[in-house]
Scaffold this motif. Structure first.
Motif, PDB file in Angstrom:
ATOM      1  N   UNK A 116       0.822  -1.207   0.000  1.00 42.91           N
ATOM      2  CA  UNK A 116       0.000   0.000   0.000  1.00 42.91           C
ATOM      3  C   UNK A 116       0.860   1.263   0.000  1.00 42.91           C
ATOM      4  N   UNK A 117       2.038   1.187   0.564  1.00 40.12           N
ATOM      5  CA  UNK A 117       2.949   2.328   0.510  1.00 40.12           C
ATOM      6  C   UNK A 117       3.373   2.594  -0.927  1.00 40.12           C
ATOM      7  N   UNK A 118       3.648   1.528  -1.683  1.00 41.17           N
ATOM      8  CA  UNK A 118       4.016   1.698  -3.091  1.00 41.17           C
ATOM      9  C   UNK A 118       2.835   2.273  -3.885  1.00 41.17           C
ATOM     10  N   UNK A 119       1.626   1.810  -3.588  1.00 44.17           N
ATOM     11  CA  UNK A 119       0.443   2.336  -4.279  1.00 44.17           C
ATOM     12  C   UNK A 119       0.221   3.801  -3.904  1.00 44.17           C
ATOM     13  N   UNK A 120       0.438   4.135  -2.642  1.00 47.99           N
ATOM     14  CA  UNK A 120       0.301   5.525  -2.209  1.00 47.99           C
ATOM     15  C   UNK A 120       1.330   6.422  -2.875  1.00 47.99           C
ATOM     16  N   UNK A 121       2.546   5.927  -3.021  1.00 50.88           N
ATOM     17  CA  UNK A 121       3.590   6.679  -3.701  1.00 50.88           C
ATOM     18  C   UNK A 121       3.240   6.864  -5.183  1.00 50.88           C
ATOM     19  N   UNK A 122       2.685   5.830  -5.794  1.00 50.49           N
ATOM     20  CA  UNK A 122       2.253   5.944  -7.196  1.00 50.49           C
ATOM     21  C   UNK A 122       1.136   6.978  -7.327  1.00 50.49           C
ATOM     22  N   UNK A 123       0.221   7.019  -6.367  1.00 54.34           N
ATOM     23  CA  UNK A 123      -0.860   8.016  -6.401  1.00 54.34           C
ATOM     24  C   UNK A 123      -0.302   9.423  -6.220  1.00 54.34           C
ATOM     25  N   UNK A 124       0.683   9.585  -5.329  1.00 54.09           N
ATOM     26  CA  UNK A 124       1.287  10.905  -5.120  1.00 54.09           C
ATOM     27  C   UNK A 124       2.026  11.367  -6.373  1.00 54.09           C
ATOM     28  N   UNK A 125       2.744  10.456  -7.030  1.00 59.90           N
ATOM     29  CA  UNK A 125       3.439  10.811  -8.268  1.00 59.90           C
ATOM     30  C   UNK A 125       2.444  11.141  -9.383  1.00 59.90           C
ATOM     31  N   UNK A 126       1.343  10.427  -9.413  1.00 57.28           N
ATOM     32  CA  UNK A 126       0.297  10.720 -10.398  1.00 57.28           C
ATOM     33  C   UNK A 126      -0.291  12.092 -10.124  1.00 57.28           C
ATOM     34  N   UNK A 127      -0.465  12.423  -8.851  1.00 57.50           N
ATOM     35  CA  UNK A 127      -0.963  13.744  -8.476  1.00 57.50           C
ATOM     36  C   UNK A 127      -0.022  14.837  -8.973  1.00 57.50           C
ATOM     37  N   UNK A 128       1.266  14.606  -8.849  1.00 59.21           N
ATOM     38  CA  UNK A 128       2.247  15.595  -9.290  1.00 59.21           C
ATOM     39  C   UNK A 128       2.268  15.745 -10.813  1.00 59.21           C
ATOM     40  N   UNK A 129       1.824  14.716 -11.521  1.00 56.75           N
ATOM     41  CA  UNK A 129       1.857  14.768 -12.988  1.00 56.75           C
ATOM     42  C   UNK A 129       0.607  15.384 -13.599  1.00 56.75           C
ATOM     43  N   UNK A 130      -0.387  15.702 -12.793  1.00 53.79           N
ATOM     44  CA  UNK A 130      -1.654  16.199 -13.356  1.00 53.79           C
ATOM     45  C   UNK A 130      -1.535  17.513 -14.128  1.00 53.79           C
ATOM     46  N   UNK A 131      -0.608  18.426 -13.815  1.00 49.08           N
ATOM     47  CA  UNK A 131      -0.510  19.614 -14.679  1.00 49.08           C
ATOM     48  C   UNK A 131      -0.089  19.267 -16.109  1.00 49.08           C
ATOM     49  N   UNK A 132       0.692  18.215 -16.263  1.00 51.60           N
ATOM     50  CA  UNK A 132       1.143  17.798 -17.599  1.00 51.60           C
ATOM     51  C   UNK A 132       0.139  16.842 -18.237  1.00 51.60           C
ATOM     52  N   UNK A 133      -0.391  15.917 -17.424  1.00 53.58           N
ATOM     53  CA  UNK A 133      -1.293  14.869 -17.910  1.00 53.58           C
ATOM     54  C   UNK A 133      -2.723  15.216 -17.490  1.00 53.58           C
ATOM     55  N   UNK A 134      -3.489  15.874 -18.376  1.00 51.27           N
ATOM     56  CA  UNK A 134      -4.838  16.344 -18.047  1.00 51.27           C
ATOM     57  C   UNK A 134      -5.902  15.255 -18.175  1.00 51.27           C
ATOM     58  N   UNK A 135      -5.635  14.218 -18.924  1.00 51.94           N
ATOM     59  CA  UNK A 135      -6.619  13.170 -19.185  1.00 51.94           C
ATOM     60  C   UNK A 135      -6.747  12.238 -17.983  1.00 51.94           C
ATOM     61  N   UNK A 136      -7.992  11.994 -17.566  1.00 53.73           N
ATOM     62  CA  UNK A 136      -8.228  11.092 -16.438  1.00 53.73           C
ATOM     63  C   UNK A 136      -7.802   9.671 -16.798  1.00 53.73           C
ATOM     64  N   UNK A 137      -8.036   9.268 -18.022  1.00 52.81           N
ATOM     65  CA  UNK A 137      -7.608   7.934 -18.462  1.00 52.81           C
ATOM     66  C   UNK A 137      -6.086   7.855 -18.457  1.00 52.81           C
ATOM     67  N   UNK A 138      -5.426   8.894 -18.925  1.00 54.74           N
ATOM     68  CA  UNK A 138      -3.969   8.935 -18.902  1.00 54.74           C
ATOM     69  C   UNK A 138      -3.421   8.881 -17.484  1.00 54.74           C
ATOM     70  N   UNK A 191      -4.937   7.452 -14.923  1.00 54.11           N
ATOM     71  CA  UNK A 191      -5.157   6.081 -14.426  1.00 54.11           C
ATOM     72  C   UNK A 191      -4.109   5.126 -14.993  1.00 54.11           C
ATOM     73  N   UNK A 192      -3.772   5.284 -16.273  1.00 50.45           N
ATOM     74  CA  UNK A 192      -2.742   4.444 -16.879  1.00 50.45           C
ATOM     75  C   UNK A 192      -1.402   4.696 -16.204  1.00 50.45           C
ATOM     76  N   UNK A 193      -1.071   5.984 -15.964  1.00 49.70           N
ATOM     77  CA  UNK A 193       0.174   6.324 -15.288  1.00 49.70           C
ATOM     78  C   UNK A 193       0.210   5.724 -13.882  1.00 49.70           C
ATOM     79  N   UNK A 194      -0.899   5.803 -13.167  1.00 50.10           N
ATOM     80  CA  UNK A 194      -0.976   5.228 -11.821  1.00 50.10           C
ATOM     81  C   UNK A 194      -0.720   3.720 -11.864  1.00 50.10           C
ATOM     82  N   UNK A 195      -1.333   3.029 -12.817  1.00 48.84           N
ATOM     83  CA  UNK A 195      -1.152   1.578 -12.931  1.00 48.84           C
ATOM     84  C   UNK A 195       0.296   1.226 -13.265  1.00 48.84           C
ATOM     85  N   UNK A 196       0.883   1.956 -14.202  1.00 56.01           N
ATOM     86  CA  UNK A 196       2.268   1.679 -14.595  1.00 56.01           C
ATOM     87  C   UNK A 196       3.209   1.941 -13.422  1.00 56.01           C
TER      88      UNK A 196
END
Length: 161
Positions: A31-53, A55-60
């Motif tokens: 869950x720590x790794x998943x939380x870190x992935x969510x935080x990194x996805x949060x930081x990427x939202x200014x560049x990645x505006x698509x919700x699908x994008x 979600x894909x980034x979070x999964x990767x």
């Protein structure tokens, strides 16, 4: 729902915090790794505006962190804690007192951690100078636990030099 679409970075950040809090209960670093992935996805939202994008980034990121970073962290955590014998393995090597005579043909009793245990003499006890039984009151050392029986050998006295 409008808030989620208007501020996806905050939703990802909240998800990351919740996942990190769940990690406190599991202590397995998933869950720590998943939380870190969510935080990194949060930081990427200014560049990645698509919700699908997102979600894909979070999964990767989740897959990468769980498969690459988590094993290394677990290895480091496990390395810092020494291997400790537990359960019956912790009993091997202890010296105990004989309560009832112990021989290789007839089991006896020893006092192990305050409790009487069935004990038998090890087959190689002749190497320790034992020809018959070990009398009550003598000290023996446990060399193995087989089921609920302690396998013992006599304690060899230390000779002065």
């Amino acid at each position: 729902m409008e808030w989620l679409l208007a501020t996806p970075w905050a939703a990802w950040l909240v998800a990351g915090i919740i996942l990190a809090l769940i990690e406190v209960l599991s202590l397995d670093l998933v869950f720590l790794m998943l939380g870190l992935a969510a935080a990194l996805t949060s930081a990427s939202t200014p560049i990645n505006q698509s919700l699908i994008g997102q979600c894909v980034l979070f999964c990767v990121l989740s897959i990468l962190l769980v498969t690459l970073l988590r094993p290394r962290l677990l290895a480091r955590l496990n390395r810092s804690t020494p291997d400790s014998a537990t359960n019956v393995h912790a009993l091997v090597g202890q010296q105990v007192e004989v309560l009832e005579p112990v021989s290789s043909t007839q089991p006896g009793l020893v006092r192990l951690e305050g409790e009487p245990w069935t004990a038998r003499l090890a087959p190689n006890a002749q190497n320790h100078g034992v020809t018959g039984a070990i009398a009550a009151g003598e000290r023996v050392q446990i060399i193995a636990i087989e089921g609920a029986t302690a396998v013992v050998v006599p304690v060899v006295p230390v000779q002065a030099v």
